[in-house]
Motif scaffolding. Structure first.
Motif, mmCIF file in Angstrom:
data_model
loop_
_atom_site.group_PDB
_atom_site.id
_atom_site.type_symbol
_atom_site.label_atom_id
_atom_site.label_comp_id
_atom_site.label_asym_id
_atom_site.label_seq_id
_atom_site.Cartn_x
_atom_site.Cartn_y
_atom_site.Cartn_z
ATOM 1 N N THR A 168 0.835 -1.199 0.000
ATOM 2 C CA THR A 168 0.000 0.000 0.000
ATOM 3 C C THR A 168 0.870 1.250 0.000
ATOM 4 O O THR A 168 1.730 1.419 0.856
ATOM 5 C CB THR A 168 -0.918 0.004 1.238
ATOM 6 O OG1 THR A 168 -1.636 -1.234 1.260
ATOM 7 C CG2 THR A 168 -1.894 1.152 1.182
ATOM 8 N N ASP A 169 0.610 2.103 -0.971
ATOM 9 C CA ASP A 169 1.301 3.378 -1.071
ATOM 10 C C ASP A 169 0.528 4.387 -0.211
ATOM 11 O O ASP A 169 -0.603 4.758 -0.538
ATOM 12 C CB ASP A 169 1.304 3.782 -2.555
ATOM 13 C CG ASP A 169 1.962 5.133 -2.784
ATOM 14 O OD1 ASP A 169 2.272 5.804 -1.795
ATOM 15 O OD2 ASP A 169 2.155 5.487 -3.956
ATOM 16 N N MET A 198 -0.669 7.576 -1.867
ATOM 17 C CA MET A 198 -1.862 7.309 -2.680
ATOM 18 C C MET A 198 -3.105 7.227 -1.791
ATOM 19 O O MET A 198 -4.177 7.727 -2.132
ATOM 20 C CB MET A 198 -1.648 5.991 -3.436
ATOM 21 C CG MET A 198 -2.657 5.712 -4.505
ATOM 22 S SD MET A 198 -2.487 6.824 -5.888
ATOM 23 C CE MET A 198 -1.164 6.030 -6.750
ATOM 24 N N LEU A 199 -2.929 6.574 -0.646
ATOM 25 C CA LEU A 199 -4.030 6.460 0.312
ATOM 26 C C LEU A 199 -4.460 7.849 0.782
ATOM 27 O O LEU A 199 -5.658 8.150 0.869
ATOM 28 C CB LEU A 199 -3.578 5.596 1.496
ATOM 29 C CG LEU A 199 -4.598 5.251 2.580
ATOM 30 C CD1 LEU A 199 -5.730 4.420 2.011
ATOM 31 C CD2 LEU A 199 -3.932 4.487 3.718
ATOM 32 N N TRP A 235 -4.058 10.608 -0.873
ATOM 33 C CA TRP A 235 -4.705 11.283 -2.003
ATOM 34 C C TRP A 235 -6.170 10.836 -2.139
ATOM 35 O O TRP A 235 -7.071 11.656 -2.305
ATOM 36 C CB TRP A 235 -3.955 10.968 -3.296
ATOM 37 C CG TRP A 235 -4.749 11.286 -4.523
ATOM 38 C CD1 TRP A 235 -5.008 12.525 -5.015
ATOM 39 C CD2 TRP A 235 -5.434 10.358 -5.375
ATOM 40 N NE1 TRP A 235 -5.805 12.430 -6.135
ATOM 41 C CE2 TRP A 235 -6.074 11.113 -6.374
ATOM 42 C CE3 TRP A 235 -5.546 8.967 -5.392
ATOM 43 C CZ2 TRP A 235 -6.845 10.514 -7.382
ATOM 44 C CZ3 TRP A 235 -6.308 8.376 -6.394
ATOM 45 C CH2 TRP A 235 -6.939 9.143 -7.370
ATOM 46 N N ARG A 236 -6.399 9.501 -2.026
ATOM 47 C CA ARG A 236 -7.765 9.011 -2.218
ATOM 48 C C ARG A 236 -8.675 9.483 -1.088
ATOM 49 O O ARG A 236 -9.846 9.789 -1.299
ATOM 50 C CB ARG A 236 -7.777 7.471 -2.311
ATOM 51 C CG ARG A 236 -9.130 6.903 -2.731
ATOM 52 C CD ARG A 236 -9.515 7.427 -4.101
ATOM 53 N NE ARG A 236 -10.900 7.137 -4.485
ATOM 54 C CZ ARG A 236 -11.950 7.872 -4.112
ATOM 55 N NH1 ARG A 236 -11.806 8.914 -3.325
ATOM 56 N NH2 ARG A 236 -13.169 7.560 -4.543
ATOM 57 N N ILE A 271 1.553 12.884 -6.288
ATOM 58 C CA ILE A 271 1.488 11.545 -6.904
ATOM 59 C C ILE A 271 1.711 11.600 -8.417
ATOM 60 O O ILE A 271 1.992 10.590 -9.034
ATOM 61 C CB ILE A 271 0.196 10.768 -6.574
ATOM 62 C CG1 ILE A 271 -1.042 11.461 -7.103
ATOM 63 C CG2 ILE A 271 0.078 10.487 -5.101
ATOM 64 C CD1 ILE A 271 -2.269 10.562 -7.044
ATOM 65 N N LEU A 324 -2.348 -1.040 -8.744
ATOM 66 C CA LEU A 324 -3.477 -0.374 -8.081
ATOM 67 C C LEU A 324 -3.592 1.102 -8.453
ATOM 68 O O LEU A 324 -4.562 1.758 -8.132
ATOM 69 C CB LEU A 324 -3.307 -0.482 -6.559
ATOM 70 C CG LEU A 324 -3.352 -1.891 -5.969
ATOM 71 C CD1 LEU A 324 -2.946 -1.850 -4.506
ATOM 72 C CD2 LEU A 324 -4.741 -2.487 -6.111
ATOM 73 N N ARG A 325 -2.573 1.615 -9.152
ATOM 74 C CA ARG A 325 -2.565 3.059 -9.425
ATOM 75 C C ARG A 325 -3.662 3.439 -10.423
ATOM 76 O O ARG A 325 -3.915 2.722 -11.365
ATOM 77 C CB ARG A 325 -1.202 3.467 -9.975
ATOM 78 C CG ARG A 325 -0.078 3.279 -8.970
ATOM 79 C CD ARG A 325 1.235 3.674 -9.578
ATOM 80 N NE ARG A 325 1.276 5.097 -9.866
ATOM 81 C CZ ARG A 325 1.690 6.008 -8.987
ATOM 82 N NH1 ARG A 325 2.068 5.649 -7.797
ATOM 83 N NH2 ARG A 325 1.706 7.275 -9.309
ATOM 84 N N PRO A 326 -4.312 4.579 -10.200
ATOM 85 C CA PRO A 326 -5.363 5.001 -11.124
ATOM 86 C C PRO A 326 -4.795 5.457 -12.471
ATOM 87 O O PRO A 326 -3.685 5.934 -12.522
ATOM 88 C CB PRO A 326 -6.035 6.173 -10.416
ATOM 89 C CG PRO A 326 -5.014 6.681 -9.466
ATOM 90 C CD PRO A 326 -4.145 5.531 -9.082
#
Lengths: 210, 434
Positions: free
Chosen positions: B328-329, B332-333, B335-336, B367, B432-434
């Motif tokens: 898990t980044d 990124m978490l 950011w989401r 990111i 998992l990256r968008p």
């Protein structure tokens, strides 16, 4: 990147009809349901949300200017007030006419870290639509949504009144094929089910489905 | 410690969703006992139970129940906050789908105790299955004389209505929920001490009792078996009594709802959910997305309790417990999470409306590999300007997770800004990256 914050713009609001163009379209069923709803609350204003659900069903899934005007007329509120409410909530389709089925892909925390963006990109590639768009045949609309609160089933998507999860590419292939020929889980049917859930036994014209 | 099933005891039985099945499994004992008691007696049982609000804030429930006028001069309302929207939480959904009568009985007891004749359950619009389950249960309760005029022949009337929302996280905030129920945009209203408490002037400016689904669902058990018995659960903790349902999701083998006694170690909750999948444990958000993140080492020593969780600088919150593995980044978490709050901010007050968008923009550029030196301090600065300055708690809820992630994983943010890419580079993480 997520496209969640990019839907609609002020220029795309439906125009309100002029007062002399008001054309009431609610069916007898809808009128009866609205009468029942009015007995639940001490004010007419409180009926705006459920009445918008009725309108969403009666107007084929889209809260056009006419739909909002009819709700405002029937509840003796101003057009601006009802439009303000309709545009605040994400489940009312007040910007674009949606497709027959609305595919809502959750990309929030648990879903994101279980592959939700891959799922979203797969649907986009398969149907050629992005967040907020509808396929040319009017069959599907895609939306990226916030937490649907069934994180145990991540990655998850919602179509009408049904949750699907955990989903993978093969599941989506089958689901889309299945939906093409199905009259359930449509945008209109979902609005109807929400209306039915509001109503007491004696006020209900339609059915609460399984 | 293992699971302690009180509210979810019969949740796996399909017949529990029907009136006859509910009664056959001990249902409505609480209401039958309550209507034989003085109204104040019912409130005293809730006080003795030590029940605290299960929606997130953990406010002592009896103070609300006791706060409505004893001499009734206007209609009183009982509201149920079933607008479950906190990312990671799905306990109310399950309680409504599988145990609808438990909630209805709890609200009827509350209606009796505070002299209300109308109750509303505000469910989020997406929860159609929960709404249908409750609809059927309410219809049956009316047909059997457990709702409506003269409930149980005791001369007290209670009508219960379902009201579905239409998609807004903000409506889970109690004053915004009342705005929404009154037919407005779901925006929060002035609160105590600037305005009267909801118990004095709530929905339609009438005395209103508002609680979470899980809180009301506790009431039948508290009345039937006594507040003191309920308070014996979780007695090892400082001030958390009874059971709590945790929704466990994220990178675990067996996600789902688990009901535990307060005082259970957090690592046992993880074990109940089948342990971490796909790699070693990295972090945990213990109480829904608004709560500060904790590290794997803290998961090992955390004890579940309102005060106990503060020792690892987090909170029980709504019980939406998400575990994340080593792929898990955290940036990124962050950011989401920031995206969620930017998207759900109702727009009423400036700190939250603008601040959440600023945090999102900063995290977005990080990111994208375009982070600037000083961005971490800028993020902390913006978060600090939202916290405590917004109209309702959504602002705090947006600031805390970002602050927490920076506090715990600052090196990941620094690496990302310096190198323009994440330090978590496994194949799994990249997918998992968008």
């Amino acid at each position: 990147m997520s496209e969640l914050l990019q839907i609609g713009s002020p220029n795309e609001r439906p125009r309100p009809p002029k007062a002399d163009e008001l054309n009431l379209k609610f069916s007898d069923q809808a009128v009866k349901e609205l009468e029942g709803l009015k007995t639940h609350y001490p004010t007419l204003k409180a009926c705006i949300l459920p009445a918008l659900w009725i309108a969403q069903r009666e107007y084929g899934g889209f809260l056009s200017g006419e739909a909002i005007a009819e709700v405002a007329h029937r509840l003796k509120r101003s057009y601006a007030e009802v439009e303000g409410v309709a545009t605040f909530y994400t489940m009312y389709n007040s910007v674009h006419k949606p497709g027959k089925h609305k595919i809502e892909v959750c990309t929030c925390l648990s879903c994101h870290f279980n592959g939700a963006f891959r799922i979203r990109d797969y649907v986009t590639a398969k149907l050629g639509i992005r967040h907020g768009e509808t396929t040319e045949d009017g069959m599907f609309m895609l939306e990226e949504v916030e937490c649907l609160n069934a994180c145990d089933r991540a990655p998850l998507l919602q179509v009408g009144d049904k949750y699907h999860g955990p989903v993978d590419e093969a599941y989506i292939d089958n689901l889309l094929e299945d939906l093409r020929n199905r009259e359930e889980s449509t945008v209109v049917q979902m609005a109807d089910q929400i209306v039915q859930c509001h109503l007491e036994t004696s006020e209900r014209v339609g059915k609460v489905l399984d | 410690m293992a699971e302690y099933k009180l509210l979810l005891k019969h949740s796996d039985k399909p017949e529990f969703r029907t009136f006859s099945g509910y009664v056959a499994n001990g249902g409505y004992e609480g209401l039958k006992k309550a209507v034989e008691m003085e109204r104040q007696g019912v409130i005293d049982e809730v006080k003795a139970s030590g029940l605290r609000g299960r929606g997130g804030a953990g406010f002592p429930s009896w103070i609300k129940w006791n706060g409505l006028p004893k001499e009734k001069k206007a209609p009183h309302y009982v509201l149920c906050n079933a607008d479950e929207g906190e990312p990671g939480t799905f306990k109310d959904k399950m309680l409504m789908e599988t145990c609808p009568f438990q909630l209805i009985e709890g609200m009827t007891i509350a209606g009796y105790a505070v002299q209300a004749e109308k109750g509303f359950i505000y469910i989020r619009g997406e929860f159609i299955d929960a709404a249908k389950s409750l609809r059927r249960a309410i219809d049956e309760a009316y047909a059997n004389g457990y709702l409506g005029k003269n409930v149980l022949g005791k001369g007290f009337d209670f009508d219960l209505y379902l009201h579905l929302g239409a998609g807004s996280y903000e409506c889970g905030e109690e004053s915004a929920l009342m705005s929404s129920l009154m037919g407005e945009r779901g925006m929060p209203r002035l609160k105590f001490p600037h305005a009267p408490l909801p118990t004095v002037s709530g929905v339609w400016e009438k005395p209103t009792l508002i609680n979470n689904v899980e809180t009301y669902s506790c009431a039948p058990h508290i009345v039937a078996r006594g507040g003191e018995w309920y308070a014996s659960l979780g007695a090892s903790t400082k001030n958390s009594r009874g059971t709590k349902i945790f929704s466990v999701s994220g990178h675990v083998n067996n996600p789902g709802n688990f009901e535990i006694e307060f005082g259970t170690p957090l690592k046992e909750l993880l074990a109940m959910a089948g342990g971490v999948k796909g790699g070693a444990l990295k972090a945990c958000i213990p109480g829904g997305s608004s709560m500060p993140i904790i590290t794997a080492e803290e998961v090992d020593r955390a004890i579940i309790g309102y005060e106990e969780m503060q020792e690892v600088k987090s909170m029980v919150g709504s019980g939406g417990c998400m575990f994340f593995n080593e792929h898990t980044d955290i940036v990124m978490l962050a950011w989401r999470t920031a995206l969620f709050y930017a998207n759900e901010s109702c727009g009423k007050c400036t700190p939250c409306r603008e601040g959440t968008k600023w945090m999102l923009q900063i995290l977005e550029r990080i990111i994208e590999g375009k982070g600037k030196p000083g961005d971490i301090d800028l993020l902390k600065d913006v978060a600090g300007q939202i916290e405590g300055r917004s109209f309702c708690a959504l602002g705090d809820a947006a600031a805390w997770p970002v602050q927490g992630m920076i506090r715990q994983f600052r090196h990941e943010f620094e690496y990302y800004i310096e190198h323009g890419k994440s330090m978590v580079t496994s194949e799994r993480a990249m997918a998992l990256r968008p």
